[in-house]
Design a protein around this motif. Structure first.
Motif, short mmCIF file in Angstrom:
data_model
loop_
_atom_site.label_atom_id
_atom_site.label_comp_id
_atom_site.label_asym_id
_atom_site.label_seq_id
_atom_site.Cartn_x
_atom_site.Cartn_y
_atom_site.Cartn_z
N UNK A 66 31.54 64.94 77.64
CA UNK A 66 30.29 64.89 78.39
C UNK A 66 30.14 63.60 79.18
N UNK A 67 29.31 63.65 80.23
CA UNK A 67 28.96 62.43 80.95
C UNK A 67 27.88 61.64 80.22
N UNK A 68 27.27 62.22 79.20
CA UNK A 68 26.25 61.51 78.43
C UNK A 68 26.82 60.21 77.86
N UNK A 69 25.94 59.23 77.70
CA UNK A 69 26.32 57.99 77.03
C UNK A 69 26.37 58.21 75.52
N UNK A 70 26.86 57.22 74.80
CA UNK A 70 26.89 57.30 73.34
C UNK A 70 25.49 57.54 72.79
N UNK A 71 24.51 56.79 73.31
CA UNK A 71 23.14 56.92 72.82
C UNK A 71 22.58 58.31 73.11
N UNK A 72 22.82 58.83 74.28
CA UNK A 72 22.33 60.16 74.64
C UNK A 72 23.01 61.24 73.80
N UNK A 73 24.29 61.06 73.54
CA UNK A 73 25.01 62.02 72.70
C UNK A 73 24.46 62.04 71.29
N UNK A 74 24.16 60.89 70.73
CA UNK A 74 23.69 60.81 69.34
C UNK A 74 22.32 61.46 69.14
N UNK A 75 21.61 61.72 70.22
CA UNK A 75 20.32 62.41 70.09
C UNK A 75 20.50 63.88 69.73
N UNK A 76 21.68 64.44 69.96
CA UNK A 76 21.90 65.88 69.77
C UNK A 76 22.28 66.16 68.32
N UNK A 77 21.61 67.12 67.74
CA UNK A 77 21.90 67.55 66.36
C UNK A 77 22.14 69.06 66.38
N UNK A 78 23.40 69.47 66.31
CA UNK A 78 23.76 70.88 66.44
C UNK A 78 23.63 71.65 65.14
N UNK A 79 23.38 70.96 64.04
CA UNK A 79 23.20 71.64 62.77
C UNK A 79 24.49 71.93 62.04
N UNK A 80 25.59 71.32 62.46
CA UNK A 80 26.88 71.54 61.80
C UNK A 80 27.48 70.23 61.30
N UNK A 81 26.62 69.23 61.17
CA UNK A 81 27.10 67.93 60.69
C UNK A 81 27.76 67.13 61.80
N UNK A 82 28.19 65.93 61.45
CA UNK A 82 28.83 65.07 62.44
C UNK A 82 30.23 65.58 62.76
N UNK A 83 30.48 65.72 64.04
CA UNK A 83 31.80 66.18 64.48
C UNK A 83 32.80 65.02 64.39
N UNK A 84 34.08 65.34 64.15
CA UNK A 84 35.05 64.25 63.98
C UNK A 84 35.28 63.43 65.25
N UNK A 85 35.13 64.08 66.42
CA UNK A 85 35.38 63.39 67.68
C UNK A 85 34.36 63.82 68.73
N UNK A 86 34.12 62.93 69.68
CA UNK A 86 33.39 63.26 70.90
C UNK A 86 33.90 62.35 72.00
N UNK A 87 33.94 62.87 73.21
CA UNK A 87 34.29 62.08 74.38
C UNK A 87 33.05 61.97 75.25
N UNK A 88 32.52 60.76 75.36
CA UNK A 88 31.30 60.54 76.12
C UNK A 88 31.62 59.65 77.32
N UNK A 89 30.60 59.40 78.16
CA UNK A 89 30.80 58.60 79.38
C UNK A 89 31.93 59.18 80.22
N UNK A 90 31.92 60.51 80.37
CA UNK A 90 32.93 61.24 81.15
C UNK A 90 34.34 61.04 80.62
N UNK A 91 34.45 60.84 79.32
CA UNK A 91 35.77 60.65 78.70
C UNK A 91 36.19 59.21 78.58
N UNK A 92 35.36 58.29 79.07
CA UNK A 92 35.73 56.88 79.01
C UNK A 92 35.56 56.26 77.64
N UNK A 93 34.77 56.91 76.78
CA UNK A 93 34.52 56.41 75.43
C UNK A 93 34.83 57.54 74.44
N UNK A 94 35.65 57.23 73.44
CA UNK A 94 35.96 58.16 72.36
C UNK A 94 35.18 57.75 71.12
#
Length: 266
Positions: A66-94
């Motif tokens: 996602x293009x979302x920042x780390x902070x914006x991503x952390x606001x999302x709670x999908x109900x399946x627990x913390x995922x092992x990985x996410x790529x934020x800032x358009x893939x610039x941050x793992x």
């Protein structure tokens, strides 16, 4: 990391989750609250399918990309627990279990070094632009973001003034982005394939940001609105308009996992 059989890169907004402006019916669940207001939702069917993905985590690794920042991503709670990985800032941050991988981030900065002159030119041009209606942000020194009145005209002018061999200019509603070519979601998919040793990759998305990611994956799933405006290669399929895109994507991933993992066992 242990080699996953399938890595599933998914955009978030309008691919997996939907804003309060999108009509989802009464059977929906909030997944994002901002300043005390519910702003993003998924359907009950999407939640059910996500639970199935979670139950097969030994076969599928789902990675929000996602293009979302780390902070914006952390606001999302999908109900399946913390995922092992996410790529934020358009893939610039793992993110690994929610924490930023410093080596990945510094690698991203190195990859876009040749784009820095154009990014600073974009900042200077937008700083003076009277149509800008929002603060100017240089997100983690990776890409430029703001909001503008007459965004189509702003994007057109930026594309004329910037070297598009090294940067691309995107518009999403009133939002305007200037992003290094080396920081595409497609390059993030490629990097993560090398990082994980993934045997098979699937990607899903709905916007121009996602095109390179869909093309880079072994299987890309494009939203109908995106497929109408883009010419894709044969590895990209168009989702049906008869069902919510998120639900189609997750069903397709589960079906492909069953087929792919079944073939590996033969």
């Amino acid at each position: 990391m242990e080699q996953p059989k399938i890595v599933f890169h998914t955009d978030l907004d309008n691919t997996l989750i939907y804003s309060y402006k999108h009509e989802l019916g009464a059977d929906k669940h909030c997944v994002e609250v901002y300043h005390g207001r519910e702003i993003s939702f998924i359907t009950a069917e999407t939640e059910r399918l996500l639970q199935q993905i979670k139950a097969r985590e030994n076969q599928i690794v789902m990675i929000p990309t996602t293009t979302r920042t780390t902070e914006q991503y952390h606001r999302i709670q999908l109900g399946i627990g913390e995922l092992p990985y996410a790529l934020v800032c358009n893939g610039g941050v793992l993110l690994v279990r929610g924490r930023e991988d410093e080596d990945w981030y510094h690698g991203s900065l190195e990859r876009i070094r040749d784009s820095r002159e154009m990014l600073h030119l974009a900042l200077a041009l937008l700083e003076k632009d009277p149509r800008r209606s929002f603060e100017l942000r240089f997100i983690r020194d990776l890409f430029v973001f703001t909001k503008c009145q007459e965004p189509e005209a702003v994007v057109c002018e930026l594309r004329q003034k910037l070297d598009r061999k090294v940067v691309e200019v995107f518009q999403n509603g009133v939002k305007v982005y200037v992003v290094p070519k080396a920081l595409s979601k497609g390059s993030a998919v490629q990097r993560f394939r090398e990082y994980s040793g993934a045997a098979y990759t699937i990607a899903a998305g709905d916007s121009e940001f996602d095109c390179s990611m869909l093309e880079e994956a072994d299987l890309g799933i494009a939203a109908p609105s995106l497929a109408r405006t883009q010419l894709f290669s044969g590895n990209v399929i168009c989702a049906s308009e008869e069902r919510l895109f998120a639900e189609t994507v997750l069903d397709t991933v589960l079906a492909r996992c069953t087929l792919f993992c079944g073939n590996l066992c033969q």
